[in-house]
Design an enzyme around this catalytic site. Sequence first.
Site, PDB file in Angstrom:
ATOM      1  N   ASP A 144       0.821  -1.214   0.000  1.00 36.49           N
ATOM      2  CA  ASP A 144       0.000   0.000   0.000  1.00 36.49           C
ATOM      3  C   ASP A 144       0.848   1.254   0.000  1.00 36.49           C
ATOM      4  O   ASP A 144       0.325   2.371  -0.047  1.00 36.49           O
ATOM      5  CB  ASP A 144      -0.929   0.006   1.230  1.00 36.49           C
ATOM      6  CG  ASP A 144      -1.934   1.155   1.175  1.00 36.49           C
ATOM      7  OD1 ASP A 144      -2.390   1.610   2.236  1.00 36.49           O
ATOM      8  OD2 ASP A 144      -2.224   1.614   0.046  1.00 36.49           O
ATOM      9  N   SER A 168      -6.843   5.684   0.301  1.00 36.44           N
ATOM     10  CA  SER A 168      -7.275   4.403  -0.262  1.00 36.44           C
ATOM     11  C   SER A 168      -8.693   4.104   0.204  1.00 36.44           C
ATOM     12  O   SER A 168      -8.997   4.258   1.390  1.00 36.44           O
ATOM     13  CB  SER A 168      -6.364   3.274   0.219  1.00 36.44           C
ATOM     14  OG  SER A 168      -5.103   3.768   0.581  1.00 36.44           O
ATOM     15  N   GLN A 174      -6.356  -1.550  -6.030  1.00 35.24           N
ATOM     16  CA  GLN A 174      -6.836  -0.573  -5.044  1.00 35.24           C
ATOM     17  C   GLN A 174      -7.528   0.574  -5.770  1.00 35.24           C
ATOM     18  O   GLN A 174      -7.055   1.012  -6.838  1.00 35.24           O
ATOM     19  CB  GLN A 174      -5.653  -0.018  -4.240  1.00 35.24           C
ATOM     20  CG  GLN A 174      -6.016   1.100  -3.261  1.00 35.24           C
ATOM     21  CD  GLN A 174      -4.834   1.584  -2.457  1.00 35.24           C
ATOM     22  OE1 GLN A 174      -4.423   2.751  -2.565  1.00 35.24           O
ATOM     23  NE2 GLN A 174      -4.247   0.711  -1.644  1.00 35.24           N
TER      24      GLN A 174
HETATM   25  C1  LIG Z   1       0.759   5.759   2.367  1.00 32.87           C
HETATM   26  C2  LIG Z   1       0.217   7.163   2.406  1.00 32.87           C
HETATM   27  C3  LIG Z   1      -1.261   7.209   2.737  1.00 32.87           C
HETATM   28  C4  LIG Z   1      -2.084   6.188   1.968  1.00 32.87           C
HETATM   29  C5  LIG Z   1      -3.009   5.625   2.957  1.00 32.87           C
HETATM   30  O1  LIG Z   1      -2.634   4.773   3.689  1.00 32.87           O
HETATM   31  S1  LIG Z   1      -4.577   6.345   3.046  1.00 32.87           S
HETATM   32  C6  LIG Z   1      -5.126   5.646   4.561  1.00 32.87           C
HETATM   33  C7  LIG Z   1      -6.099   4.523   4.317  1.00 32.87           C
HETATM   34  N1  LIG Z   1      -7.388   4.994   3.827  1.00 32.87           N
HETATM   35  C8  LIG Z   1      -8.204   5.820   4.581  1.00 32.87           C
HETATM   36  O2  LIG Z   1      -7.869   6.259   5.680  1.00 32.87           O
HETATM   37  C9  LIG Z   1      -9.572   6.174   4.028  1.00 32.87           C
HETATM   38  C10 LIG Z   1     -10.628   5.870   5.113  1.00 32.87           C
HETATM   39  N2  LIG Z   1     -11.953   6.332   4.658  1.00 32.87           N
HETATM   40  C11 LIG Z   1     -12.332   7.644   4.891  1.00 32.87           C
HETATM   41  O3  LIG Z   1     -11.628   8.441   5.485  1.00 32.87           O
HETATM   42  C12 LIG Z   1     -13.677   8.043   4.348  1.00 32.87           C
HETATM   43  O4  LIG Z   1     -14.406   6.898   3.952  1.00 32.87           O
HETATM   44  C13 LIG Z   1     -13.529   8.979   3.098  1.00 32.87           C
HETATM   45  C14 LIG Z   1     -12.781  10.235   3.461  1.00 32.87           C
HETATM   46  C15 LIG Z   1     -12.804   8.259   1.988  1.00 32.87           C
HETATM   47  C16 LIG Z   1     -14.932   9.327   2.625  1.00 32.87           C
HETATM   48  O5  LIG Z   1     -15.558   9.975   3.729  1.00 32.87           O
HETATM   49  P1  LIG Z   1     -16.964  10.698   3.485  1.00 32.87           P
HETATM   50  O6  LIG Z   1     -17.363  11.367   4.763  1.00 32.87           O
HETATM   51  O7  LIG Z   1     -17.946   9.773   2.881  1.00 32.87           O
HETATM   52  O8  LIG Z   1     -16.639  11.703   2.363  1.00 32.87           O
HETATM   53  P2  LIG Z   1     -15.979  13.169   2.342  1.00 32.87           P
HETATM   54  O9  LIG Z   1     -16.910  14.141   2.928  1.00 32.87           O
HETATM   55  O10 LIG Z   1     -15.563  13.366   0.949  1.00 32.87           O
HETATM   56  O11 LIG Z   1     -14.627  13.132   3.190  1.00 32.87           O
HETATM   57  C17 LIG Z   1     -14.578  13.673   4.457  1.00 32.87           C
HETATM   58  C18 LIG Z   1     -13.137  13.752   4.857  1.00 32.87           C
HETATM   59  O12 LIG Z   1     -12.204  13.660   3.794  1.00 32.87           O
HETATM   60  C19 LIG Z   1     -11.219  14.701   3.905  1.00 32.87           C
HETATM   61  N3  LIG Z   1     -11.332  15.555   2.733  1.00 32.87           N
HETATM   62  C20 LIG Z   1     -12.280  15.479   1.789  1.00 32.87           C
HETATM   63  N4  LIG Z   1     -11.992  16.329   0.796  1.00 32.87           N
HETATM   64  C21 LIG Z   1     -10.853  16.960   1.131  1.00 32.87           C
HETATM   65  C22 LIG Z   1     -10.054  17.962   0.518  1.00 32.87           C
HETATM   66  N5  LIG Z   1     -10.368  18.474  -0.683  1.00 32.87           N
HETATM   67  N6  LIG Z   1      -8.937  18.395   1.146  1.00 32.87           N
HETATM   68  C23 LIG Z   1      -8.581  17.866   2.335  1.00 32.87           C
HETATM   69  N7  LIG Z   1      -9.308  16.904   2.993  1.00 32.87           N
HETATM   70  C24 LIG Z   1     -10.425  16.475   2.376  1.00 32.87           C
HETATM   71  C25 LIG Z   1     -11.479  15.418   5.199  1.00 32.87           C
HETATM   72  O13 LIG Z   1     -10.651  14.827   6.182  1.00 32.87           O
HETATM   73  C26 LIG Z   1     -12.915  15.101   5.475  1.00 32.87           C
HETATM   74  O14 LIG Z   1     -13.144  14.852   6.828  1.00 32.87           O
HETATM   75  P3  LIG Z   1     -13.423  16.036   7.842  1.00 32.87           P
HETATM   76  O15 LIG Z   1     -13.979  15.347   9.053  1.00 32.87           O
HETATM   77  O16 LIG Z   1     -14.393  16.944   7.142  1.00 32.87           O
HETATM   78  O17 LIG Z   1     -12.053  16.633   8.056  1.00 32.87           O
HETATM   79  C27 LIG Z   1       0.554   7.885   1.064  1.00 32.87           C
HETATM   80  C28 LIG Z   1      -0.120   9.262   1.021  1.00 32.87           C
HETATM   81  C29 LIG Z   1       0.840  10.155   0.213  1.00 32.87           C
HETATM   82  C30 LIG Z   1       1.880   9.184  -0.346  1.00 32.87           C
HETATM   83  C31 LIG Z   1       3.221   9.763  -0.753  1.00 32.87           C
HETATM   84  C32 LIG Z   1       3.015  10.821  -1.834  1.00 32.87           C
HETATM   85  O18 LIG Z   1       2.207  10.336  -2.920  1.00 32.87           O
HETATM   86  C33 LIG Z   1       4.386  11.338  -2.341  1.00 32.87           C
HETATM   87  C34 LIG Z   1       5.382  10.286  -2.759  1.00 32.87           C
HETATM   88  C35 LIG Z   1       5.007   9.765  -4.132  1.00 32.87           C
HETATM   89  C36 LIG Z   1       5.982   8.662  -4.610  1.00 32.87           C
HETATM   90  O19 LIG Z   1       5.585   8.192  -5.854  1.00 32.87           O
HETATM   91  C37 LIG Z   1       5.977   7.524  -3.595  1.00 32.87           C
HETATM   92  C38 LIG Z   1       6.412   8.032  -2.248  1.00 32.87           C
HETATM   93  C39 LIG Z   1       5.531   9.159  -1.696  1.00 32.87           C
HETATM   94  C40 LIG Z   1       6.253   9.696  -0.503  1.00 32.87           C
HETATM   95  C41 LIG Z   1       4.117   8.620  -1.317  1.00 32.87           C
HETATM   96  C42 LIG Z   1       4.221   7.509  -0.240  1.00 32.87           C
HETATM   97  C43 LIG Z   1       2.862   7.016   0.272  1.00 32.87           C
HETATM   98  O20 LIG Z   1       2.190   6.315  -0.738  1.00 32.87           O
HETATM   99  C44 LIG Z   1       2.026   8.167   0.782  1.00 32.87           C
HETATM  100  C45 LIG Z   1       2.672   8.752   2.010  1.00 32.87           C
END
Ligand SMILES: C[C@H](CCC(=O)SCCNC(=O)CCNC(=O)[C@H](O)C(C)(C)COP(=O)(O)OP(=O)(O)OC[C@H]1O[C@@H](n2cnc3c(N)ncnc32)[C@H](O)[C@@H]1OP(=O)(O)O)[C@H]1CC[C@H]2[C@@H]3[C@H](O)C[C@@H]4C[C@H](O)CC[C@]4(C)[C@H]3C[C@H](O)[C@]12C
Length: 337
Positions: A251, A272, A322
């Site tokens: 992931d 995700s 995913q």
């Molecule tokens: C590994 C890093 C992270 C990847 C993950 O692990 S993600 C974690 C697992 N998934 C989740 O937690 C999702 C759980 N589900 C939910 O939260 C909900 O179901 C949701 C949000 C999907 C839907 O909720 P829902 O209420 O139905 O819907 P919404 O109203 O739309 O959402 C509400 C909340 O969502 C947030 N939000 C919505 N819109 C926005 C917005 N426009 N801006 C900000 N926030 C928003 C908000 O919190 C809302 O909640 P609230 O209460 O209102 O606050 C990887 C992540 C980054 C990667 C690195 C990066 O890509 C850079 C490099 C790239 C390179 O290629 C690789 C290395 C990297 C360092 C790369 C490495 C990793 O992959 C990470 C670190």
Amino acid sequence: MVEREMGGSTDNCNHSGDTEPPKSPEDESSERPEAQCTQDLKSVLITSVLNLEKLDVDLYRGTHHWVPRSQRLFGGQIVGQALVAAAASVSDNLYAHSLHCYFVRAGDPKVPVLYQVDRTRDGRSFTVRSVRAIQHGQPILICQASFHMLQPSPLQHQFTMPVVPQPEDLLTVEELIHRYLSKPDLAKKSRQGLNKLLANEVPIEIKPVHPPHFYRLSAVELRKLFWVRARGYIGEGNMKLHCCVAAYVSDYAFLGTALLPHPNYRAQFSASLDHAMWFHNTFRSDEWMLYECESPWAGGSRGLVQGRLWRRDGVLAASCSQEGVLRVKPVTEPSKL
Ligand SMILES: C[C@H](CCC(=O)SCCNC(=O)CCNC(=O)[C@H](O)C(C)(C)COP(=O)(O)OP(=O)(O)OC[C@H]1O[C@@H](n2cnc3c(N)ncnc32)[C@H](O)[C@@H]1OP(=O)(O)O)[C@H]1CC[C@H]2[C@@H]3[C@H](O)C[C@@H]4C[C@H](O)CC[C@]4(C)[C@H]3C[C@H](O)[C@]12C
């Protein structure tokens, strides 16, 4: 601890220090663990992240190690821990062959995660477990995992592994970042971002095959290829443990693949939504594996990514899929790495 129930022993010692050059997998697997090692980044995956505490029958507690800047629990950690919990009540002659998860709420890094396992079915050849990862009394992840006994078949085929440079001929993410940081004309914002990346204590070693690609500096093709392995030495152990580590590893750097075709946009919010894996053959998650990631589709603020984990000998170890939420905004000034 759950690990003892999973059978197999896992050596807590690690054999590839940060300072010494990476040893070839053969060197590591041939070494015998000598000195008692303290828990550190290189063994944290096995000794803590994937070493759940058993609270009751089919109820476990997991702790966190590395948390992304979003301060949402890393999805790979929750999936890996859920698979550890699911596997704890499955006999050693069954092997994890698939899992399907939904991430339904953000994980809270301030509290541990509880894993409640339901023994959905114990069939003659297949056994299925359902797991709810729970925080604050609510599920953050729901997962089904299926385990299969060995049943050989003449029906076998697989894709062909991409031809890429060997990991010994590539630089780690850390080495690449230090190289970028040495550029005197590096933009300040890029320097800050890279230093934050360096500070990540991710228990995974990564060697991008096309570094500019890995950091989306050029959208040459729609695939992302990188060598990946868990830090430290895990040893033969048992395949369930290696599958749990692979779930953790799979992931990381995965969803970002969906941004590759869109260099003029960056993620404002990405997470995700689901994660599925299929385990095809035995493998060692503490040895280099090639992760081939591609994105067949994106739209409607979502992106789909698919990955294949290859053993160095060309055998397909696992496949991953995913879908994630991708809310993007235009890149004002392209990165100048
Ligand atoms: C590994 C890093 C992270 C990847 C993950 O692990 S993600 C974690 C697992 N998934 C989740 O937690 C999702 C759980 N589900 C939910 O939260 C909900 O179901 C949701 C949000 C999907 C839907 O909720 P829902 O209420 O139905 O819907 P919404 O109203 O739309 O959402 C509400 C909340 O969502 C947030 N939000 C919505 N819109 C926005 C917005 N426009 N801006 C900000 N926030 C928003 C908000 O919190 C809302 O909640 P609230 O209460 O209102 O606050 C990887 C992540 C980054 C990667 C690195 C990066 O890509 C850079 C490099 C790239 C390179 O290629 C690789 C290395 C990297 C360092 C790369 C490495 C990793 O992959 C990470 C670190």
